[in-house]
Design an enzyme around this catalytic site. Structure first.
Site, PDB file in Angstrom:
ATOM      1  N   SER A 143       0.845  -1.196   0.000  1.00 38.84           N
ATOM      2  CA  SER A 143       0.000   0.000   0.000  1.00 38.84           C
ATOM      3  C   SER A 143       0.876   1.240   0.000  1.00 38.84           C
ATOM      4  CB  SER A 143      -0.895  -0.008   1.243  1.00 38.84           C
ATOM      5  OG  SER A 143      -1.516   1.236   1.451  1.00 38.84           O
ATOM      6  N   TYR A 167      -1.862   0.481  11.023  1.00 32.73           N
ATOM      7  CA  TYR A 167      -2.069  -0.037   9.665  1.00 32.73           C
ATOM      8  C   TYR A 167      -0.838   0.193   8.801  1.00 32.73           C
ATOM      9  CZ  TYR A 167      -3.784  -0.770   4.968  1.00 32.73           C
ATOM     10  OH  TYR A 167      -3.918  -1.228   3.688  1.00 32.73           O
TER      11      TYR A 167
END
Length: 340
Positions: A143, A167
């Site tokens: 990501s 995250y």
């Protein structure tokens, strides 16, 4: 949990033949990107095997009933033995690893479950692949959050991975683990780093795109959790699915790509407020957003350079932001039973 298998794979003919009858393993098939990826793979003729932990009837993978061309295995991505069984028994050639806990707010509240899935799940999969000689190419979805927060923009593939919040750290770790397997063991793995995915099929209504569209269709003010000025790199989900298949094809042709990461992006900077207003304008709404300014532990400004993907892979996005939003709005209008 005992593994359960449903369905049987079959494939339609692909135009160039690469994916025709190719045994392909997808983790995270019930997610937003996973549903579109599985559809693309079956359209190309691949024999797809999906690992599913939770049965999500509303997901793109299952909403119309399991496809007869997709084999679904119930199991957990953290269980290496399950992964090795799947890779061996289905003679998997290509692996695309999407399974992750992807919601930033959930990661902030429940970091351990996010770390367990996103980090342990990655090494369990890669170790299973290392022990499965039939596997020839692996695509691991990282990501843009793996880069953390950096003052030098846009992020390119040389930007250090400096995740700070749960995250972001989970994606930084999974990304580095993929590099480890490529560099230490010669595992044929490449990494994708994409921006914020949006598109039809995302039923997490706390996300800005589906939440805004549903609010407008209900005649309610859309909610912006932040101050509206967070800058993100929004990437249409069908472009993501196409990028994953392209990268697997390129890796099959050139093993020198193993261990490399590629950014995929439309390379534009959009604030949350601007994105919301684009959706409102496209839907002909005069509603004003409810800006709550309560988001915490999130990166404020980030966007990606996709120069490497353009140069090395000859990749180009298929859709502009406005084209992607148009398709997305139409999907939700149909899904929620509204008219344009």
């Amino acid at each position: 949990m005992e593994d359960v298998v449903t369905g049987s794979p079959s494939g339609a003919l692909a135009k160039d033949g690469f994916w025709r009858d190719r045994p392909t393993f997808v983790t995270g098939g019930t997610g937003l990107v996973g549903g579109w990826l599985v559809k693309r793979l079956t359209d190309l003729g691949a024999e797809v095997v999906c690992l599913v932990r939770d049965w999500v009837p509303s997901s793109g993978l299952l909403a119309q009933g399991p496809s007869p061309r997709v084999t679904i295995v119930r199991g957990d991505v953290r269980r290496q033995a399950t992964l090795e069984r799947i890779l061996g028994e289905y003679e998997i050639d290509t692996v695309i690893h999407l399974a992750a806990q992807t919601i930033v707010g959930i990661a902030n509240r429940n970091p351990v479950s996010t770390f367990d899935t996103n980090i342990r799940g990655t090494w369990a999969l890669l170790e299973a692949c290392r022990r499965s000689p039939a596997v020839r190419q692996i695509v691991v979805a990282s990501s843009d959050k793996a880069y953390g927060e950096c003052t030098t923009l846009p992020y390119d593939e040389g930007t250090p991975l400096r995740g700070t919040h749960p995250y972001d750290v989970s994606k930084s770790c999974g990304d580095l683990i993929a590099h480890t397997y490529a560099n230490t063991y010669g595992t044929p793995v490449v990494i994708t780093r994409c921006g914020n995915f949006y598109g039809g099929g995302d039923l997490n209504w706390n996300r800005i795109v589906p939440g805004t569209i549903r609010s407008v269709l209900r005649g309610e003010r859309p909610v912006i959790r932040s101050d509206g000025q967070f800058v993100r790199d929004y990437f249409y989900v069908e472009d993501g699915a196409a990028a994953y298949t392209l990268l697997a094809e390129r890796l099959a042709a050139d093993r020198a790509l193993a261990g490399q990461a590629f950014n995929f992006s439309n390379e534009i900077q959009v604030t949350v407020a601007d994105l919301t207003r684009r959706i409102l304008a496209r839907m002909g709404s005069t509603l004003e957003p409810d800006i709550q300014n309560r988001a915490t532990h999130e990166i404020r400004h980030q966007y990606l350079s996709a120069q490497k993907a353009r140069d090395v892979l000859q990749w180009r996005p298929l859709f502009t932001l406005d084209e992607g939003l148009e398709r997305t709005v139409a999907w939700y209008q149909s899904f929620l039973g509204a008219t344009a």
